[in-house]
Design a protein around this motif. Structure first.
Motif, PDB file in Angstrom:
ATOM      1  N   ALA A 184     146.117  12.659  71.843  1.00 18.72           N
ATOM      2  CA  ALA A 184     146.019  11.325  72.433  1.00 18.72           C
ATOM      3  C   ALA A 184     144.760  11.232  73.303  1.00 18.72           C
ATOM      4  CB  ALA A 184     147.265  11.024  73.261  1.00 18.72           C
ATOM      5  N   GLY A 185     143.995  10.157  73.091  1.00 21.03           N
ATOM      6  CA  GLY A 185     142.768   9.936  73.841  1.00 21.03           C
ATOM      7  C   GLY A 185     141.534  10.571  73.244  1.00 21.03           C
ATOM      8  N   GLN A 186     141.695  11.369  72.212  1.00 27.76           N
ATOM      9  CA  GLN A 186     140.560  12.056  71.579  1.00 27.76           C
ATOM     10  C   GLN A 186     140.041  11.240  70.405  1.00 27.76           C
ATOM     11  OE1 GLN A 186     141.655  15.882  70.025  1.00 27.76           O
ATOM     12  NE2 GLN A 186     139.544  16.589  69.770  1.00 27.76           N
ATOM     13  N   THR A 187     138.729  11.213  70.213  1.00 27.96           N
ATOM     14  CA  THR A 187     138.100  10.500  69.102  1.00 27.96           C
ATOM     15  C   THR A 187     137.187  11.456  68.351  1.00 27.96           C
ATOM     16  OG1 THR A 187     138.166   8.380  70.256  1.00 27.96           O
ATOM     17  CG2 THR A 187     136.613   8.567  68.437  1.00 27.96           C
ATOM     18  N   ILE A 188     137.320  11.485  67.014  1.00 31.41           N
ATOM     19  CA  ILE A 188     136.507  12.365  66.165  1.00 31.41           C
ATOM     20  C   ILE A 188     135.903  11.514  65.059  1.00 31.41           C
ATOM     21  CG2 ILE A 188     136.522  14.360  64.613  1.00 31.41           C
ATOM     22  CD1 ILE A 188     138.970  15.371  66.195  1.00 31.41           C
ATOM     23  N   GLY A 189     134.608  11.573  64.927  1.00 35.26           N
ATOM     24  CA  GLY A 189     133.928  10.757  63.931  1.00 35.26           C
ATOM     25  C   GLY A 189     133.455  11.554  62.729  1.00 35.26           C
ATOM     26  N   PHE A 190     133.494  10.913  61.550  1.00 34.45           N
ATOM     27  CA  PHE A 190     132.948  11.442  60.304  1.00 34.45           C
ATOM     28  C   PHE A 190     131.979  10.399  59.749  1.00 34.45           C
ATOM     29  CE2 PHE A 190     136.928  13.568  60.803  1.00 34.45           C
ATOM     30  CZ  PHE A 190     136.879  14.777  60.116  1.00 34.45           C
ATOM     31  N   ASP A 191     130.895  10.852  59.161  1.00 36.32           N
ATOM     32  CA  ASP A 191     130.035   9.926  58.414  1.00 36.32           C
ATOM     33  C   ASP A 191     129.530  10.617  57.153  1.00 36.32           C
ATOM     34  OD1 ASP A 191     126.772  10.509  59.134  1.00 36.32           O
ATOM     35  OD2 ASP A 191     128.239  11.325  60.538  1.00 36.32           O
ATOM     36  N   LEU A 192     129.515   9.845  56.059  1.00 34.68           N
ATOM     37  CA  LEU A 192     129.059  10.332  54.761  1.00 34.68           C
ATOM     38  C   LEU A 192     127.914   9.444  54.306  1.00 34.68           C
ATOM     39  CD1 LEU A 192     129.369  12.149  52.255  1.00 34.68           C
ATOM     40  CD2 LEU A 192     131.009  10.467  51.371  1.00 34.68           C
ATOM     41  N   SER A 193     126.723  10.046  54.171  1.00 34.87           N
ATOM     42  CA  SER A 193     125.518   9.282  53.857  1.00 34.87           C
ATOM     43  C   SER A 193     125.077   9.561  52.438  1.00 34.87           C
ATOM     44  CB  SER A 193     124.380   9.654  54.815  1.00 34.87           C
ATOM     45  OG  SER A 193     124.762   9.421  56.157  1.00 34.87           O
ATOM     46  N   TYR A 194     124.741   8.500  51.706  1.00 33.05           N
ATOM     47  CA  TYR A 194     124.215   8.617  50.346  1.00 33.05           C
ATOM     48  C   TYR A 194     122.713   8.418  50.360  1.00 33.05           C
ATOM     49  CZ  TYR A 194     122.461   6.775  45.945  1.00 33.05           C
ATOM     50  OH  TYR A 194     121.681   6.535  44.841  1.00 33.05           O
ATOM     51  N   ALA A 195     122.035   9.164  49.490  1.00 34.42           N
ATOM     52  CA  ALA A 195     120.612   8.932  49.233  1.00 34.42           C
ATOM     53  C   ALA A 195     120.324   9.377  47.802  1.00 34.42           C
ATOM     54  CB  ALA A 195     119.732   9.706  50.210  1.00 34.42           C
ATOM     55  N   PRO A 196     119.378   8.715  47.120  1.00 40.43           N
ATOM     56  CA  PRO A 196     118.978   9.206  45.796  1.00 40.43           C
ATOM     57  C   PRO A 196     118.335  10.576  45.927  1.00 40.43           C
ATOM     58  CG  PRO A 196     117.523   7.441  46.529  1.00 40.43           C
ATOM     59  CD  PRO A 196     118.640   7.496  47.508  1.00 40.43           C
ATOM     60  N   ALA A 197     118.535  11.410  44.922  1.00 39.86           N
ATOM     61  CA  ALA A 197     118.083  12.797  45.004  1.00 39.86           C
ATOM     62  C   ALA A 197     116.585  12.913  45.212  1.00 39.86           C
ATOM     63  CB  ALA A 197     118.501  13.548  43.747  1.00 39.86           C
ATOM     64  N   TYR A 198     115.831  11.986  44.670  1.00 43.99           N
ATOM     65  CA  TYR A 198     114.375  12.108  44.738  1.00 43.99           C
ATOM     66  C   TYR A 198     113.758  10.966  45.547  1.00 43.99           C
ATOM     67  CZ  TYR A 198     115.535  15.440  41.157  1.00 43.99           C
ATOM     68  OH  TYR A 198     116.106  16.493  40.479  1.00 43.99           O
ATOM     69  N   GLY A 199     114.559  10.396  46.453  1.00 43.56           N
ATOM     70  CA  GLY A 199     114.059   9.372  47.349  1.00 43.56           C
ATOM     71  C   GLY A 199     113.926   9.916  48.753  1.00 43.56           C
ATOM     72  N   GLY A 200     114.023   9.022  49.715  1.00 45.11           N
ATOM     73  CA  GLY A 200     113.942   9.432  51.102  1.00 45.11           C
ATOM     74  C   GLY A 200     115.224  10.091  51.561  1.00 45.11           C
ATOM     75  N   PRO A 201     115.235  10.607  52.791  1.00 45.79           N
ATOM     76  CA  PRO A 201     116.430  11.272  53.315  1.00 45.79           C
ATOM     77  C   PRO A 201     117.522  10.248  53.608  1.00 45.79           C
ATOM     78  CG  PRO A 201     114.766  11.055  55.034  1.00 45.79           C
ATOM     79  CD  PRO A 201     114.127  10.587  53.761  1.00 45.79           C
TER      80      PRO A 201
END
Length: 598
Positions: A184-201
């Protein structure tokens, strides 16, 4: 048991470039991160092996686990509360908006990041994250590499995915399983980022801050729109869903964010709806107009005008890709089992090759609806488009076609197609003063009247006592409910009133759903809302209200509709969520507000 949630179990996430579906048990089972019609990286909705990302209490689905969820107000940010014997936890999911995006910037430069924020509410709850990426509709199993700072890189083929979390991540050979606890009271974040393999980060965001920014972006967008009619919360939510189905760079609205979810379990009418249909065009515009979204209507119109381009002798395509592509040829993904073993799974849609004579009527009707926004003179391209479409209708209306339900058997003289040909020429005649010297209003009016006479004579079936689906056919078709909506006939015309009664009796169900035809296994949500409009226009306002409220009660727990609903089990069927279903809700609500509306 094989993993197979009900379609109504899914909530819809959008960044106005792509869409994701997340189930009641916390599993993201569909995400095409590049844009709506790109290959999925999570496709478990179509095959248990095609990838997912589940995030939920460790005992999710067991006795003692209860789920409550809702969208945060005026957003497509989904908050799911899990109550367990150990305590309660909330998981809030979103596809991230561009930082700082406000108003109509929403979706123009979305970063392709899936956000998941876990918040402890009561007690200490054991949690489990299982990340199983399978790009290219499950064909690829990526390499998983641990990165500094509790992150994992998943790379395969054209796709790069970067998963980050506020807890340690330990990649296995083909998945990342992460047990953790939240108090209770704790917050945990996840993020999943997509990028093309031969593009920018990929774009890296701080999940909690990015989630708050995404909520602000959605709410700022909704604040620019005002709807003062009946059922305002339902209309605002459906308008938000339609915005979520909009590909922001072009303004095109996808019919649905999914492919091949079946109309009948085990059947083969499984089609790719991740494109934009011209048929839906006028109805979408009307819904945006009703929901006080004039900018969306104008952008959608600009997309259509540009996509159609110059008109030759060939029929206008039925649908386009999201950037106006014409060739969206269909192929089957044989490696996927399909939802509930309903094969085939299709990518692309060969209906784009069909002759469907109603399409010009949809487009010209949309021009007529927007004419007050287009100034006293239409621009050259717009004038030429209307003139050429009207000319094509005048020359071809007598031909058979595949109809608005896009049958894949034989061409017929569908009543609804003929009526939309009438609509095309009727609206073109009204627009003629703005079309310049090439307009032919006298010829268009003559052919328009020929079409009307043909429909009134050949569309009516004396034995059935109704207008039927095609000339000379005894088969009923709920598409004839569209006749009063486009003002071909008043709803209280004796034959039209008889038709409404026959359709309601023969194709309707006790709970207000309406099937398209007698062999349809389930109620088609749009047709059910058409019946609401017909009843109101026929003067049966109270019956229309009761029917409307029965139909809207069939939405899932977060207010989403698929294409069809089984009248017995209540199961949603077909692609999900379906734009036409939400368009039907908006337009029926406005009809209940103002029965005389055009």
């Amino acid at each position: 048991m094989p993993y197979r949630p009900q379609l109504a179990d899914y909530g819809f996430l959008s960044d106005c470039r792509s869409g994701a579906l997340v189930g009641l048990t916390g599993s993201v089972d569909w995400w095409c991160p590049s844009r709506f019609d790109s290959p999925s990286v999570f496709g478990r909705i179509l095959d248990p092996t095609a990838g997912h990302w589940s995030l939920a209490p460790a005992g999710a689905g067991l006795p003692g686990h209860r789920v409550r969820r809702e969208y945060l107000p005026d957003t497509l940010v989904l908050r799911t509360v899990h109550d367990t014997p150990d305590g309660s936890v909330a998981v809030t999911d979103a596809l991230a908006a561009q930082p700082g995006a406000r108003g109509h910037e929403l979706g123009l430069n979305s970063p392709a990041v899936l956000l998941r924020v876990v918040e402890g509410l009561r007690g200490t709850v054991p949690m489990r994250s299982e990340f199983v990426p399978r790009p290219e509709y499950g064909l690829l199993t990526p390499y998983l590499h641990g990165l500094p700072g509790d992150a994992v890189l998943a790379a395969a083929g054209p796709v790069t995915l970067t998963l980050r979390a506020g807890v340690p991540l330990r990649p296995g050979d083909s998945r990342v399983v992460t047990p953790f606890r939240v108090s209770a009271g704790q917050t945990i974040g996840f993020d999943l980022s997509y990028a093309p393999a031969y593009g920018g980060p990929p774009t890296l965001l701080e999940p909690v801050a990015a989630l708050a920014e995404t909520v602000r972006a959605w709410q700022a967008f909704r604040e620019t729109h005002r709807y003062d009619g009946r059922y305002a919360p339902l209309v605002r939510h459906s308008a938000t869903v339609l915005q979520g189905l909009t590909y922001a760079p072009s303004g095109a609205v996808v019919a649905a964010p999914t492919t091949s979810l079946p109309e009948r379990i085990g059947g083969d009418r499984n089609y790719d709806y991740r494109y934009s249909w011209l048929r839906d065009f006028a109805m979408t515009l009307r819904a945006f107009w009703v929901a006080a979204c004039p900018d969306e209507a104008s952008r959608l119109f600009a997309w259509v005008a540009r996509s159609i381009g110059r008109i030759g002798d060939a029929p206008v395509p039925v649908m386009f890709g999201l950037a106006g592509e014409r060739d969206i040829s269909e192929h089957e993904l044989d490696h996927l089992a399909g939802y509930a073993d309903s094969r085939p799974v299709r990518v692309g849609n060969d209906a784009w090759r069909q002759r469907q004579l109603d399409v010009p009527g949809e487009v010209i009707s949309a021009v007529w609806r927007l004419h007050h926004l287009l100034g006293t003179e239409l621009d050259v391209e717009l004038r030429e488009m209307v003139i050429d479409l009207a000319g094509q209708v005048a020359a071809t209306w007598h031909l058979p076609d595949r109809g608005m339900w896009e049958t894949r058997d034989v061409d017929r003289h569908y009543v609804s197609s003929k009526v939309l040909c009438w609509v095309a020429l009727d609206r073109a005649v009204r627009l003629a003063p703005r079309l310049g010297d090439r307009a032919e209003p006298a010829r268009w009016a003559r052919v328009r009247d020929e079409i009307r006479a043909a429909v009134l004579e050949q569309g009516w079936n004396e034995r059935v006592g109704a207008y039927t689906g095609a000339f000379g056919s005894p088969e009923l078709d709920a598409s004839v409910l569209f006749l009063p909506v486009v003002h071909f006939l008043p709803a209280d015309d004796p034959r039209m009133r008889a038709t409404i009664g026959v359709v309601e009796r023969e194709l309707g169900t006790a709970d207000g759903l309406v099937r398209r035809w007698s062999t349809d296994p389930a109620g088609f949500v749009l047709c059910s809302f058409w019946l609401v409009e017909c009843l109101v226009m026929a003067g049966e306002h109270e019956r229309g209200r009761v029917l409307f409220e029965k139909v809207v009660a069939r939405a899932n727990d977060v207010g989403l509709f698929a294409e069809q609903i089984d009248p017995d089990s209540g199961a949603h069927l077909g692609n999900m969520p379906q734009a036409l279903s939400h368009i039907g809700l908006i337009n029926a609500a406005w009809r209940l507000t103002d029965p005389t509306t055009a």
